[in-house]
Scaffold this active site. Structure first.
Site, PDB file in Angstrom:
ATOM      1  N   TYR A   1      33.039  27.618  -2.149  1.00 26.65           N
ATOM      2  CA  TYR A   1      32.340  26.480  -2.746  1.00 26.65           C
ATOM      3  C   TYR A   1      32.790  25.216  -2.030  1.00 26.65           C
ATOM      4  O   TYR A   1      33.930  24.786  -2.163  1.00 26.65           O
ATOM      5  CB  TYR A   1      32.672  26.417  -4.241  1.00 26.65           C
ATOM      6  CG  TYR A   1      31.866  25.419  -5.047  1.00 26.65           C
ATOM      7  CD1 TYR A   1      30.873  24.634  -4.481  1.00 26.65           C
ATOM      8  CD2 TYR A   1      32.101  25.274  -6.410  1.00 26.65           C
ATOM      9  CE1 TYR A   1      30.145  23.732  -5.244  1.00 26.65           C
ATOM     10  CE2 TYR A   1      31.378  24.385  -7.184  1.00 26.65           C
ATOM     11  CZ  TYR A   1      30.407  23.614  -6.598  1.00 26.65           C
ATOM     12  OH  TYR A   1      29.695  22.718  -7.352  1.00 26.65           O
TER      13      TYR A   1
ATOM     14  N   LYS B   1      28.695  28.010  -0.659  1.00 32.21           N
ATOM     15  CA  LYS B   1      27.842  27.199  -1.522  1.00 32.21           C
ATOM     16  C   LYS B   1      27.897  25.797  -0.961  1.00 32.21           C
ATOM     17  O   LYS B   1      28.901  25.092  -1.082  1.00 32.21           O
ATOM     18  CB  LYS B   1      28.315  27.239  -2.975  1.00 32.21           C
ATOM     19  CG  LYS B   1      27.459  26.375  -3.898  1.00 32.21           C
ATOM     20  CD  LYS B   1      27.975  26.379  -5.334  1.00 32.21           C
ATOM     21  CE  LYS B   1      27.152  25.437  -6.200  1.00 32.21           C
ATOM     22  NZ  LYS B   1      27.698  25.333  -7.585  1.00 32.21           N
TER      23      LYS B   1
END
Length: 305
Positions: A137, A165
């Site tokens: 992330y 992400k």
């Protein structure tokens, strides 16, 4: 190693609560069923939208076990790992693997603003401790740490670090990642308000927020783009934008829960220290939701494109 395609739509699912502050499993199941029926490609639990910071370790384990059993292999179940220490993150990753998770979404260390070497070492340590596929992330806006191209280069030897992400909000970063690594790392757009742009620039899919309330519209946009039916995707996206902007507010959990409640897929209950929004703020957000519902577009048969 388990297989996760890291393509398509991966909802960052809400954690619904009862009035007694317990996880509302029947309501969660209703949302989960709607997501699967709409054609999502995986689910992510225990993220920011899932109020992970307020869930106990036992709740996370029980929640993961419930999801694995309920999904029963239809789509991958990904659990978020967002911890303050490497030791705790490793333990959580290993427990998730034992409980049947299909993959991990891994944040940099929380609270301590680690430097590049510390972040890379942290990622490497967690990746070495599990066989589960990992989605990094990358969200410097909210977490103060950017995972740079150079840092991803150091992660190349770790085969289970497979995707990112992409929440830097810099669209050029998608091109830079592709130019540097080709398809070595799958890219999932992570900011709702630039989700179509991410897909147009080559992202493999989305980790989405408003999908919690509008799963069909979210999946439709993705599949229309992949089918090169861009004009139809843009029309839905323009309708969607006032709702998508609810995803980039500090109270995104309350706002998206309100939207999901309006369509019968959640309740407004949140866990303290969050409070349910009220008064003029609630009316303002509710007007955005109701205006969108009044003009909700008719979707093409996107599941059969």
């Amino acid at each position: 190693m388990k297989h996760v395609a890291w393509q398509g739509i991966y909802p960052a699912l809400l954690t619904p609560f009862t009035a007694n502050d317990e996880i509302d499993y029947p309501l969660f199941q209703k949302n989960l069923d709607a997501q699967i029926a709409a054609g999502v490609d995986g689910i992510i639990i225990g993220g920011s939208l899932g109020e992970a910071s307020t869930l106990t370790s036992q709740e996370k384990a029980e929640f993961l076990s419930y999801c694995v059993q309920s999904v029963n292999g239809k789509i991958p179940v990904i659990i978020n790992v967002a911890e303050q220490s490497t030791k705790v993150a490793i333990a959580m990753a290993q427990e998730a693997e034992q409980l049947g998770a299909d993959g991990l979404m891994l944040l940099p260390p929380l609270k301590y603003k680690a430097d590049d070497e510390e972040v890379v070492t942290y990622f490497q340590a967690v990746a070495s401790a599990t066989k589960l596929p990992i989605l990094i992330y990358n969200n410097p806006v909210d977490y103060g740490i950017k995972v740079s191209i150079a840092m991803f280069e150091q992660l190349l030897p770790y085969a289970n670090i497979q995707a990112v992400k992409e929440s830097t909000r810099d669209l050029a970063n998608i091109t830079n990642m592709i130019n540097k690594f080709g398809d070595r790392f799958k890219i999932l757009g992570g900011v709702d308000t630039i989700s179509l742009e991410c897909l147009m620039m080559g992202a493999d899919g989305l980790v989405a927020g408003l999908v919690d309330a509008f799963p069909a519209e979210t999946v439709a946009i993705y599949r229309l783009v992949k089918a090169k039916r861009y004009d139809e995707a843009v029309l839905i996206y323009r309708w969607f934008m006032p709702l998508l902007e609810l995803d980039i507010h500090p109270k995104l959990v309350q706002y998206i829960k309100l939207a999901a409640t309006a369509v019968g897929l959640s309740s407004e209950y949140v866990r303290a220290p969050r409070l349910v929004i009220k008064g003029a703020e609630r009316e303002r957000v509710l007007k955005i939701i109701n205006d969108a519902l009044a003009t909700r577009p008719q979707l093409p048969d996107y599941l059969n494109l």
